[in-house]
Design an enzyme around this catalytic site. Structure first.
Site, PDB file in Angstrom:
ATOM      1  CB  SER A 243      63.617  71.611 -19.177  1.00  0.00           C
ATOM      2  OG  SER A 243      63.101  72.731 -18.499  1.00  0.00           O
ATOM      3  CE  LYS A 288      60.053  74.260 -20.929  1.00  0.00           C
ATOM      4  NZ  LYS A 288      61.031  73.211 -20.587  1.00  0.00           N
TER       5      LYS A 288
END
Length: 350
Positions: A243, A288
Site C-alpha cells: 500500500s 491511515k
C-alpha cells in the site's frame, strides 16, 4: 480476627492479574487493527547523485495489526478507528503467521520495484529489465491450485507460452471454461515441473462475475531483475504489504528531478501502484487518515479507483470530516494525477 483477610486480599489481586493476563494472551480467530504511523520517506529512500534536500516531505502511512485477544476485542469498541477483522479475511486457513509475514514482505518488495519503475519512467530516467517468470504468493482454498502449487513456485509457461509478468499470467489464464485444461511449467527449487490443471468457478465470497473460472492463484508477483540508472536504494523495513507504492514513487521521482515537488508541505497518502503509474485501492484508508493527521500532514493522497462503490478517497474524506482535521484529502487515480495536483501548490511560506 483480622489476620485471615490478608491472604484473601492477596488471592483477589492474584486472580485479577491472572484474568488480565488471560485477556491479553488468549488468541481469538480475528485480527485487531488501529491507526499506525506516518513515516517520512526521505529517511529511507536514496537516489544516487541527488542532494536529497526537501523543504517538505512525502510520508507513507500504516495500519498496526496484531492477532486479536479478548482485551483487544473489547478495546476496539472504544473507537471507530480500531477494527476487528475475521482471520479468514487476512490469511488463508493453511497459511501460518510466518507464511503471512513472508507474503507481506514479498508484496512490499514488489511494490517498491513498481514504484521505482513508475517514477523512473515518469522522470525519463533509464530502466532495463530481465524477466524470470511469475511467483506464486497466495493460493485460494478449495481451488485447483491448492495442493498442486506451493508458495514460492515460479511459473514460467502456460501451455508452452512464455510468462514474463503477472499481467501475462492473468491474460493467458483468462477466457477459459470449467471444461478446459492448461499445463503450467513451474520451477520449484532446482526442479522443473509440468502440472496439468482444470478450471473452477470462484467461491461466492470473492464476488467474481458469474461464469468466470480460474485456478485460484491470488496476488502473483513478477520475478525479474531491474536495473536503474542512476541507482536507487530503499532501506529494509518491517512494514509489509503493497500500500505504500504511490508514496514511494513520489519520493523517488522527487529525488530524480531538480525541483522540490513537495513545495515545503508534509504530504501523506496511500495506494498501490503499478509500473504504468496506475494507483490501486488499499485497506484501512480511514485509519491511515488518523495517522497522517497526528503526524501533521497538510495533504493526504487517496486512491479514487473508477468503477468502485465506496472508494478509498470517499472513506478517507469521511474520516477526515469525522475527526475534524484541517488536512485536505485529494483523490488520485494515477501518479500523474498526484503530480498534477502537486504542481498547483504554492510555495509554503510557513
Amino acid at each position: 480476627m483480622t489476620e485471615p483477610r490478608k491472604p484473601l486480599i492477596r488471592m483477589r489481586y492474584l486472580l485479577i492479574i491472572i484474568v488480565i493476563l488471560l485477556l491479553n494472551f488468549i488468541k481469538l480467530p480475528y485480527y485487531y487493527s488501529q491507526p499506525g504511523i506516518a513515516q517520512e520517506l526521505q529517511e529511507v529512500i536514496s537516489v544516487e547523485g541527488t542532494n536529497g534536500i526537501e523543504e517538505g516531505a512525502f510520508m507513507l502511512t500504516t495500519v498496526e495489526m496484531a492477532r486479536a485477544t479478548p482485551l483487544y476485542f473489547a478495546w476496539s469498541y472504544l473507537s471507530a478507528y480500531r477494527h476487528i477483522i475475521p482471520e479468514e479475511q487476512v490469511r488463508g486457513s493453511s497459511e501460518s503467521d510466518s507464511d503471512y509475514h513472508d507474503r507481506q514482505m514479498l508484496l512490499m518488495s514488489n511494490s517498491q520495484e513498481m514504484a521505482k519503475i513508475a517514477a523512473y519512467e515518469q522522470a525519463g530516467a533509464d530502466v532495463s529489465y530481465e524477466y524470470h517468470g511469475v511467483l506464486v504468493t497466495t493460493i485460494m482454498e478449495g481451488m485447483p491450485a491448492e495442493g498442486n502449487l506451493e508458495i514460492g513456485d515460479l511459473i514460467t509457461e502456460v501451455d508452452g507460452e512464455p510468462v514474463h509478468t503477472a499481467e501475462d499470467l492473468i491474460d493467458l489464464l483468462s477466457g477459459y471454461t470449467e471444461d478446459d485444461q492448461v499445463v503450467l511449467t513451474v520451477t520449484r527449487g532446482n526442479e522443473n515441473l509440468s502440472i496439468k490443471f482444470g478450471f473452477q468457478a470462484f467461491p461466492e465470497e470473492y464476488e467474481v462475475e458469474d461464469g468466470r473460472v480460474g485456478l485460484g492463484i491470488l496476488s502473483p508477483v513478477t520475478d525479474r531483475d531491474v536495473t536503474f540508472s542512476p541507482s536507487v536504494t530503499i532501506d529494509e523495513t518491517d512494514i509489509g504489504g503493497p500500500s505504500a507504492g504511490l508514496m514511494y514513487s513520489l519520493e523517488i521521482y522527487n529525488q530524480l528531478v531538480p525541483e522540490d515537488i513537495t513545495h515545503g508541505y508534509l504530504v501523506a497518502g496511500t495506494g498501490t501502484i503499478n509500473e504504468e503509474g496506475t494507483v490501486g485501492p488499499i485497506g484501512g484508508a480511514s485509519q491511515k487518515v488518523v495517522a497522517a493527521d497526528k503526524a501533521g500532514a497538510k495533504y493526504f493522497l487517496a486512491p479514487d479507483a473508477e468503477g468502485q462503490n465506496g472508494t478509498n478517497y470517499e472513506e478517507a474524506k469521511a474520516a477526515a470530516e469525522d475527526i475534524g482535521t484541517d488536512m485536505q484529502v485529494i483523490p488520485v487515480k494515477t501518479m500523474e494525477d498526484a503530480l498534477t495536483f502537486l504542481e498547483t501548490l504554492p510555495e509554503n511560506q510557513n
